[in-house]
Write a protein that holds these residues in place. Structure first.
Motif, mmCIF file in Angstrom:
data_model
loop_
_atom_site.group_PDB
_atom_site.id
_atom_site.type_symbol
_atom_site.label_atom_id
_atom_site.label_comp_id
_atom_site.label_asym_id
_atom_site.label_seq_id
_atom_site.Cartn_x
_atom_site.Cartn_y
_atom_site.Cartn_z
ATOM 1 N N VAL A 153 -29.375 -32.135 15.895
ATOM 2 C CA VAL A 153 -28.680 -31.349 14.856
ATOM 3 C C VAL A 153 -27.711 -32.225 14.071
ATOM 4 O O VAL A 153 -27.670 -32.176 12.833
ATOM 5 C CB VAL A 153 -27.947 -30.146 15.482
ATOM 6 C CG1 VAL A 153 -27.109 -29.426 14.424
ATOM 7 C CG2 VAL A 153 -28.943 -29.177 16.105
ATOM 8 N N ILE A 154 -26.916 -33.037 14.770
ATOM 9 C CA ILE A 154 -25.951 -33.907 14.086
ATOM 10 C C ILE A 154 -26.688 -34.939 13.232
ATOM 11 O O ILE A 154 -26.251 -35.268 12.125
ATOM 12 C CB ILE A 154 -25.015 -34.598 15.098
ATOM 13 C CG1 ILE A 154 -24.232 -33.565 15.890
ATOM 14 C CG2 ILE A 154 -24.035 -35.528 14.363
ATOM 15 C CD1 ILE A 154 -23.435 -34.151 17.044
ATOM 16 N N SER A 155 -27.814 -35.442 13.718
ATOM 17 C CA SER A 155 -28.626 -36.368 12.922
ATOM 18 C C SER A 155 -29.113 -35.700 11.645
ATOM 19 O O SER A 155 -29.127 -36.313 10.569
ATOM 20 C CB SER A 155 -29.831 -36.855 13.741
ATOM 21 O OG SER A 155 -29.404 -37.576 14.880
ATOM 22 N N ASN A 156 -29.491 -34.425 11.753
ATOM 23 C CA ASN A 156 -29.935 -33.680 10.573
ATOM 24 C C ASN A 156 -28.790 -33.469 9.581
ATOM 25 O O ASN A 156 -28.987 -33.520 8.361
ATOM 26 C CB ASN A 156 -30.520 -32.330 10.985
ATOM 27 C CG ASN A 156 -31.868 -32.463 11.663
ATOM 28 O OD1 ASN A 156 -32.565 -33.461 11.479
ATOM 29 N ND2 ASN A 156 -32.248 -31.470 12.447
ATOM 30 N N GLY A 176 -26.418 -23.406 8.483
ATOM 31 C CA GLY A 176 -27.337 -23.164 9.587
ATOM 32 C C GLY A 176 -27.244 -24.224 10.664
ATOM 33 O O GLY A 176 -27.284 -23.913 11.869
ATOM 34 N N LEU A 177 -27.083 -25.483 10.259
ATOM 35 C CA LEU A 177 -26.976 -26.577 11.223
ATOM 36 C C LEU A 177 -25.683 -26.495 12.026
ATOM 37 O O LEU A 177 -25.676 -26.686 13.250
ATOM 38 C CB LEU A 177 -27.064 -27.923 10.500
ATOM 39 C CG LEU A 177 -28.421 -28.262 9.877
ATOM 40 C CD1 LEU A 177 -28.318 -29.499 8.990
ATOM 41 C CD2 LEU A 177 -29.467 -28.483 10.976
ATOM 42 N N VAL A 178 -24.587 -26.186 11.342
ATOM 43 C CA VAL A 178 -23.296 -26.059 12.028
ATOM 44 C C VAL A 178 -23.325 -24.883 12.994
ATOM 45 O O VAL A 178 -22.808 -24.960 14.121
ATOM 46 C CB VAL A 178 -22.147 -25.919 11.011
ATOM 47 C CG1 VAL A 178 -20.841 -25.573 11.722
ATOM 48 C CG2 VAL A 178 -21.980 -27.214 10.212
ATOM 49 N N GLN A 191 -27.390 -30.935 25.108
ATOM 50 C CA GLN A 191 -26.862 -32.205 24.625
ATOM 51 C C GLN A 191 -27.868 -32.907 23.717
ATOM 52 O O GLN A 191 -27.537 -33.377 22.631
ATOM 53 C CB GLN A 191 -26.520 -33.093 25.833
ATOM 54 C CG GLN A 191 -26.308 -34.559 25.536
ATOM 55 C CD GLN A 191 -24.980 -34.836 24.846
ATOM 56 O OE1 GLN A 191 -24.135 -33.953 24.747
ATOM 57 N NE2 GLN A 191 -24.794 -36.050 24.383
ATOM 58 N N ASP A 192 -29.107 -32.966 24.175
ATOM 59 C CA ASP A 192 -30.153 -33.633 23.396
ATOM 60 C C ASP A 192 -30.402 -32.924 22.069
ATOM 61 O O ASP A 192 -30.568 -33.563 21.023
ATOM 62 C CB ASP A 192 -31.459 -33.687 24.191
ATOM 63 C CG ASP A 192 -31.415 -34.711 25.320
ATOM 64 O OD1 ASP A 192 -30.463 -35.514 25.344
ATOM 65 O OD2 ASP A 192 -32.320 -34.706 26.166
#
Length: 205
Positions: free
Chosen positions: A69-72, A91-93, A63-64
């Motif tokens: 990742v979503i912030s990035n 890559g993030l997705v 979760q953390d």
């Protein structure tokens, strides 16, 4: 929606929960009224409680990391506002998808533990005496069923957010998705309380 301020970069620590802790399956004090190593149904309940607790700690770690990742992704969208599919987005997705898959594995393991507890509850059905301090085998099942139901709902929400985040180009909407991911509406404080009560009941702490 109001316009997102330019250069508004999110802090990497946003959305982080309290640190995860691991419980040693074989640690803790003997059950009340019993000395030495536990066996039989008491052993199953004690070990299962520790494993359930540790699954929850794994979820907390995923979760953390998902918040980061979503912030990035949010920061990437601010940086490259005119690019629909930036090179770094894939890559993030993919990392977010991997985290969702790991969360799904947590829920799968919880269901397995619930089946084990139900089997113990059936065997102990005629025994109204608590196996540890005050909980019967049936109460262990009831609490675990509540945990499984809550985490199943939260998993579906996370999986839904994953699909939306992958295609979202609006930073404001991404902030909303990050908020949904961070606050986990199906996991209220009672879930954490019940989890710690289970660990105390089996005398791990």
């Amino acid at each position: 929606m109001t316009e997102t301020p330019k250069n508004k970069v999110l802090n990497q620590n946003i959305g982080k929960s309290s640190p995860a802790h691991v419980v040693d399956v074989y640690a803790g004090r003997p059950a009340q009224g019993h000395s030495g190593n536990l066996t039989g149904n008491r052993r199953i309940l004690k070990d299962s409680s520790a494993e359930i607790f540790n699954y929850m700690q794994n979820w907390k770690l995923y979760q953390d990391r998902g918040c980061v990742v979503i912030s990035n992704i949010f920061n990437l969208r601010l940086e490259l506002t005119g690019v629909r599919f930036p090179d770094r987005l894939s890559g993030l997705v993919n990392e977010l998808k991997t985290l969702c898959d790991k969360m799904a594995e947590v829920v799968k393991n919880l269901k397995i533990k619930l089946k084990n507890l139900i089997a113990v509850s059936v065997l102990e059905k005629s025994n109204a005496t608590p196996l540890f301090i005050s909980w019967t085998a049936g109460h262990f099942c009831k609490v675990t069923e509540g945990l499984v139901e809550a985490y199943q709902k939260e998993l579906k929400l996370h999986q839904s957010l994953l699909l939306r985040i992958a295609d979202c180009t609006d930073p404001n909407v991404l902030l909303f998705y990050l908020s949904c991911w961070t606050y986990q509406p199906y996991l209220d404080h009672s879930i954490e309380k019940q989890l710690h009560c289970m660990i105390k009941e089996t005398r791990h702490v």
